[in-house]
Design a protein around this motif. Sequence first.
Motif, PDB file in Angstrom:
ATOM      1  N   UNK A  44       0.863  -1.381  -0.066  1.00 22.97           N
ATOM      2  CA  UNK A  44       0.104  -0.146  -0.059  1.00 22.97           C
ATOM      3  C   UNK A  44       0.945   1.294   0.113  1.00 22.97           C
ATOM      4  N   UNK A  45       0.416   2.592  -0.574  1.00 23.55           N
ATOM      5  CA  UNK A  45       1.114   3.507  -0.472  1.00 23.55           C
ATOM      6  C   UNK A  45       1.365   3.903   1.006  1.00 23.55           C
ATOM      7  N   UNK A  46       2.522   4.696   1.456  1.00 23.49           N
ATOM      8  CA  UNK A  46       2.832   4.939   2.783  1.00 23.49           C
ATOM      9  C   UNK A  46       1.873   5.264   3.619  1.00 23.49           C
ATOM     10  N   UNK A  47       1.323   6.317   3.235  1.00 25.28           N
ATOM     11  CA  UNK A  47      -0.024   6.993   4.118  1.00 25.28           C
ATOM     12  C   UNK A  47      -1.203   6.037   4.472  1.00 25.28           C
ATOM     13  N   UNK A  48      -1.649   5.297   3.333  1.00 27.46           N
ATOM     14  CA  UNK A  48      -2.624   4.299   3.484  1.00 27.46           C
ATOM     15  C   UNK A  48      -2.195   3.156   4.264  1.00 27.46           C
ATOM     16  N   UNK A  49      -0.880   2.718   4.134  1.00 32.99           N
ATOM     17  CA  UNK A  49      -0.362   1.622   5.131  1.00 32.99           C
ATOM     18  C   UNK A  49      -0.246   1.989   6.416  1.00 32.99           C
ATOM     19  N   UNK A  50       0.214   3.196   6.754  1.00 36.23           N
ATOM     20  CA  UNK A  50       0.297   3.845   8.084  1.00 36.23           C
ATOM     21  C   UNK A  50      -1.373   3.856   8.846  1.00 36.23           C
ATOM     22  N   UNK A  51      -2.231   4.177   7.943  1.00 38.41           N
ATOM     23  CA  UNK A  51      -3.411   4.276   8.537  1.00 38.41           C
ATOM     24  C   UNK A  51      -4.012   3.160   8.923  1.00 38.41           C
ATOM     25  N   UNK A  52      -3.972   1.905   8.075  1.00 40.83           N
ATOM     26  CA  UNK A  52      -4.247   0.724   8.326  1.00 40.83           C
ATOM     27  C   UNK A  52      -3.552   0.060   9.646  1.00 40.83           C
ATOM     28  N   UNK A  53      -2.254   0.382   9.814  1.00 44.09           N
ATOM     29  CA  UNK A  53      -1.557  -0.165  10.832  1.00 44.09           C
ATOM     30  C   UNK A  53      -1.873   0.465  12.272  1.00 44.09           C
ATOM     31  N   UNK A  90      -5.868  -0.851  12.524  1.00 41.12           N
ATOM     32  CA  UNK A  90      -5.983  -2.317  12.936  1.00 41.12           C
ATOM     33  C   UNK A  90      -5.251  -2.873  13.950  1.00 41.12           C
ATOM     34  N   UNK A  91      -3.679  -2.336  13.839  1.00 35.60           N
ATOM     35  CA  UNK A  91      -2.979  -3.099  14.893  1.00 35.60           C
ATOM     36  C   UNK A  91      -2.929  -2.198  16.412  1.00 35.60           C
ATOM     37  N   UNK A  92      -2.708  -1.062  16.129  1.00 40.37           N
ATOM     38  CA  UNK A  92      -2.701  -0.088  17.201  1.00 40.37           C
ATOM     39  C   UNK A  92      -4.072   0.293  17.863  1.00 40.37           C
ATOM     40  N   UNK A  93      -5.077   0.040  17.154  1.00 42.04           N
ATOM     41  CA  UNK A  93      -6.682   0.177  17.519  1.00 42.04           C
ATOM     42  C   UNK A  93      -6.993   1.631  17.885  1.00 42.04           C
ATOM     43  N   UNK A  94      -6.352   2.607  17.245  1.00 44.60           N
ATOM     44  CA  UNK A  94      -6.812   3.864  17.292  1.00 44.60           C
ATOM     45  C   UNK A  94      -8.202   4.092  16.647  1.00 44.60           C
ATOM     46  N   UNK A  95      -8.789   5.239  16.864  1.00 45.58           N
ATOM     47  CA  UNK A  95     -10.095   5.603  16.203  1.00 45.58           C
ATOM     48  C   UNK A  95      -9.520   6.447  14.971  1.00 45.58           C
ATOM     49  N   UNK A  96     -10.329   6.750  14.030  1.00 46.11           N
ATOM     50  CA  UNK A  96      -9.863   7.632  12.954  1.00 46.11           C
ATOM     51  C   UNK A  96      -9.370   9.062  13.203  1.00 46.11           C
ATOM     52  N   UNK A  97     -10.385   9.539  14.271  1.00 48.29           N
ATOM     53  CA  UNK A  97     -10.175  10.814  14.825  1.00 48.29           C
ATOM     54  C   UNK A  97      -8.522  11.009  15.616  1.00 48.29           C
ATOM     55  N   UNK A  98      -8.451   9.736  16.287  1.00 47.68           N
ATOM     56  CA  UNK A  98      -6.949   9.581  16.784  1.00 47.68           C
ATOM     57  C   UNK A  98      -5.788   9.652  16.001  1.00 47.68           C
ATOM     58  N   UNK A  99      -5.973   8.973  14.884  1.00 41.68           N
ATOM     59  CA  UNK A  99      -5.167   8.778  13.606  1.00 41.68           C
ATOM     60  C   UNK A  99      -4.791  10.138  12.940  1.00 41.68           C
ATOM     61  N   UNK A 100      -6.063  10.641  12.832  1.00 41.77           N
ATOM     62  CA  UNK A 100      -5.755  12.328  12.240  1.00 41.77           C
ATOM     63  C   UNK A 100      -4.967  13.174  13.301  1.00 41.77           C
ATOM     64  N   UNK A 158      -2.354  12.066  15.023  1.00 39.82           N
ATOM     65  CA  UNK A 158      -0.967  11.493  15.037  1.00 39.82           C
ATOM     66  C   UNK A 158      -0.457  12.019  13.826  1.00 39.82           C
ATOM     67  N   UNK A 159      -1.140  11.828  12.630  1.00 43.27           N
ATOM     68  CA  UNK A 159      -0.913  12.015  11.034  1.00 43.27           C
ATOM     69  C   UNK A 159      -1.106  13.591  10.924  1.00 43.27           C
ATOM     70  N   UNK A 160      -1.509  14.457  11.834  1.00 39.30           N
ATOM     71  CA  UNK A 160      -1.778  15.795  11.567  1.00 39.30           C
ATOM     72  C   UNK A 160      -2.689  16.035  10.150  1.00 39.30           C
ATOM     73  N   UNK A 161      -3.619  15.326  10.270  1.00 34.20           N
ATOM     74  CA  UNK A 161      -4.909  15.317   8.919  1.00 34.20           C
ATOM     75  C   UNK A 161      -5.978  15.446   9.673  1.00 34.20           C
ATOM     76  N   UNK A 162      -7.037  15.772   8.662  1.00 30.87           N
ATOM     77  CA  UNK A 162      -8.560  15.824   9.368  1.00 30.87           C
ATOM     78  C   UNK A 162      -9.158  14.544   9.479  1.00 30.87           C
ATOM     79  N   UNK A 163     -10.000  14.418  10.009  1.00 29.51           N
ATOM     80  CA  UNK A 163     -10.644  12.784  10.170  1.00 29.51           C
ATOM     81  C   UNK A 163     -11.168  12.592   8.732  1.00 29.51           C
TER      82      UNK A 163
END
Length: 260
Positions: free
Chosen positions: A204-213, A216-226, A228-233
């Motif tokens: 997968x492209x880097x950003x998409x791979x990070x979101x999946x990780x 699904x691996x670290x069990x963060x919500x999409x908001x929490x991932x945003x 971490x990655x400094x992006x909107x939900x």
Amino acid sequence: MVELDSATEKLLWDKYKSDNCQQAKEELILNYIPLVKYVVSKIIVKIPDKFTFDDLLSYGLLGLMDAMERFDIKRGIKFSTYAVPRVKGAIYDEIRKLDWVPQSVRRKSKNLTAAYSSLRKKLGRNPTDEEVQKELGLSQKEFYKLLTEVNIPENVSLESLFTPREGDKIELKDLISDSEDKEPDNLFFYDEIKDILAKTIDKLPEKERLVVALYYYDDLTLTEIGEVMELTTARISQLHTKAIFRLRGHLSRKKDVLIS
């Protein structure tokens, strides 16, 4: 409310399963309500606005009680590991009963999966957004609108089910976690699918791979991932949707291998 320690939790399970003690059952349910709330908080961003948090919570509690009924304490696995996919499944099942997904959206979803699959086969790599847009005859604006339209639970989750010849249902997300609770004769099968999935995610492209990780691996919500990655939900949701459709497109060509 204080979370039960492991000894007390085990004692309650013994009372519930051995003596059908309803008081023990009620205490266990109260203890696991935060687990159901957490599951709801993770998936609510992918659910239409007409469903409230309380709606999803009530569906999830049905799944929790069913999981408790079916859970075998002798298997030596954590109840939370066993319960989470069943709570999610109960929520999705209740939503699907209302048939809220229009056929037009289902058709667009299939077309998007087919586009990713066809382009990956043709190019020998993951296609870019621009290549997918061209394949579908869409502008950039129309493409991102499509990602929003197909962002429904059964499309944008690794909770897809594969059915091997023996008839057992396998949850794709389970393959990411340890398979030590599986039957010995199924371990090779699980390892094979896990290997295919891991290799597909790695491409997968880097950003998409990070979101999946993170999801699904670290069990963060999409908001929490945003955060971490400094992006909107909304942007994280788009990345997640694209990642899942890339995986679906690639795995659709591998399905015969996965279920044989």
